[in-house]
Design an enzyme around this catalytic site. Structure first.
Site, PDB file in Angstrom:
ATOM      1  N   ARG A  74       7.409 -21.860   9.280  1.00 60.12           N
ATOM      2  CA  ARG A  74       6.408 -21.981   8.197  1.00 60.12           C
ATOM      3  C   ARG A  74       5.696 -23.328   8.255  1.00 60.12           C
ATOM      4  O   ARG A  74       4.543 -23.424   7.835  1.00 60.12           O
ATOM      5  CB  ARG A  74       7.102 -21.778   6.843  1.00 60.12           C
ATOM      6  N   ILE A  98      -0.860 -21.663   0.399  1.00 60.00           N
ATOM      7  CA  ILE A  98       0.041 -20.778   1.159  1.00 60.00           C
ATOM      8  C   ILE A  98       1.030 -20.263   0.119  1.00 60.00           C
ATOM      9  O   ILE A  98       1.561 -21.046  -0.681  1.00 60.00           O
ATOM     10  CB  ILE A  98       0.736 -21.532   2.326  1.00 60.00           C
ATOM     11  N   SER A  99       1.253 -18.943   0.087  1.00 60.90           N
ATOM     12  CA  SER A  99       2.096 -18.361  -0.965  1.00 60.90           C
ATOM     13  C   SER A  99       3.536 -18.858  -0.866  1.00 60.90           C
ATOM     14  O   SER A  99       4.009 -19.240   0.211  1.00 60.90           O
ATOM     15  CB  SER A  99       2.091 -16.832  -0.863  1.00 60.90           C
ATOM     16  N   GLN A 100       4.220 -18.780  -2.004  1.00 59.19           N
ATOM     17  CA  GLN A 100       5.651 -19.112  -2.064  1.00 59.19           C
ATOM     18  C   GLN A 100       6.426 -18.171  -1.120  1.00 59.19           C
ATOM     19  O   GLN A 100       6.135 -16.972  -1.077  1.00 59.19           O
ATOM     20  CB  GLN A 100       6.101 -18.900  -3.511  1.00 59.19           C
ATOM     21  N   PRO A 101       7.406 -18.670  -0.382  1.00 60.48           N
ATOM     22  CA  PRO A 101       8.168 -17.806   0.529  1.00 60.48           C
ATOM     23  C   PRO A 101       8.750 -16.557  -0.153  1.00 60.48           C
ATOM     24  O   PRO A 101       8.698 -15.461   0.414  1.00 60.48           O
ATOM     25  CB  PRO A 101       9.272 -18.730   1.042  1.00 60.48           C
TER      26      PRO A 101
END
Ligand code: SAM
Length: 216
Positions: free
Chosen positions: A37, A63-66
């Site tokens: 990531r 960037i979205s949360q995992p």
């Protein structure tokens, strides 16, 4: 950029956390373990890439949360060879996960600078994905039907045209709500004219901007 033991160790702890938070699909967890990531982060902030948090990527986007990436990907139920449309390319991380799962990935972004940067990053890293610049709220009719469509920005309402771009048996995962909070909605196309809708909890996304989204 390097992917040494330091980052692999942090990634492993992140995957353990996602499992604790309820992500069960082993293939999704494996893909997230395999894709670094931090490659999708602004270089100076790589050390923050394995926190379970969204992070700014420029142009007011994230960037979205995992956990969110894992949750949406699990709902999609991707199989190798499936044609998948992602709406909201952003950093390219979600596209890389889909590619790692063996999907034929099509991804669309409305902001030109992000589109350019991410198209070359995905290519350099060897994640095959067809990248498009444009308003994804209309979907991508020319490449439909899709086995899966994942919208990674928050919609004000379900864009009906997207449902029609699903293959029979296909799944659309879209956050729907107001500008601040959205419900994760899953639409399954059961047969030609029969769709099933279900809701899967609250999430927070940057807005989907476009013809069938919010005005900018
Ligand atoms: N999937 C991304 C990732 O892995 O980094 C997360 C992207 S961010 C949460 C949402 C993205 O959707 C932003 O890059 C934004 O510019 C894009 N977006 C918003 N409205 C859009 C639209 N109508 N068409 C295409 N992209 C859009």
């Amino acid at each position: 950029m390097e992917d040494g033991y330091k980052y692999k160790g942090r990634r492993k702890r992140l995957i353990d956390l996602l499992r604790e938070k309820g992500i069960r699909d082993q293939k999704v967890l494996e893909a997230m373990m395999a894709v670094p990531r931090h490659f999708f982060f602004p270089r100076d902030f790589a050390d923050e890439a394995y926190e379970d948090k969204a992070f700014p990527i420029g142009e007011g986007q994230t960037i979205s949360q995992p956990y969110t990436v894992a949750f949406q990907t699990e709902l999609l139920q991707v199989k190798p060879g499936d044609r998948i449309l992602e709406i909201g390319t952003g950093s390219g991380y979600q596209a890389a996960i889909l590619s790692r799962l063996g999907a034929e990935v099509h991804t669309i972004e409305r902001i030109e600078s992000l589109f350019r940067k991410t198209t070359s990053l995905l290519q350099d890293l060897g994640y095959p994905a067809a990248c498009y610049l444009g308003d994804g709220s209309k979907g991508l009719p020319a490449k439909s039907p899709f086995k899966g469509i994942v919208v990674t920005a928050g919609a004000g309402a379900l864009a009906e045209g997207l449902k029609e771009q699903l293959a029979v048996g296909g799944r659309l995962v879209i956050p729907v709500g107001d500008r601040h909070i959205q419900k994760m909605v899953l639409i399954e196309r059961l047969v030609e004219n029969n769709y099933q809708r279900s809701e899967h909890g609250d999430f927070r996304f940057v807005p989907l901007v476009g013809k069938h989204g919010w005005s900018s």
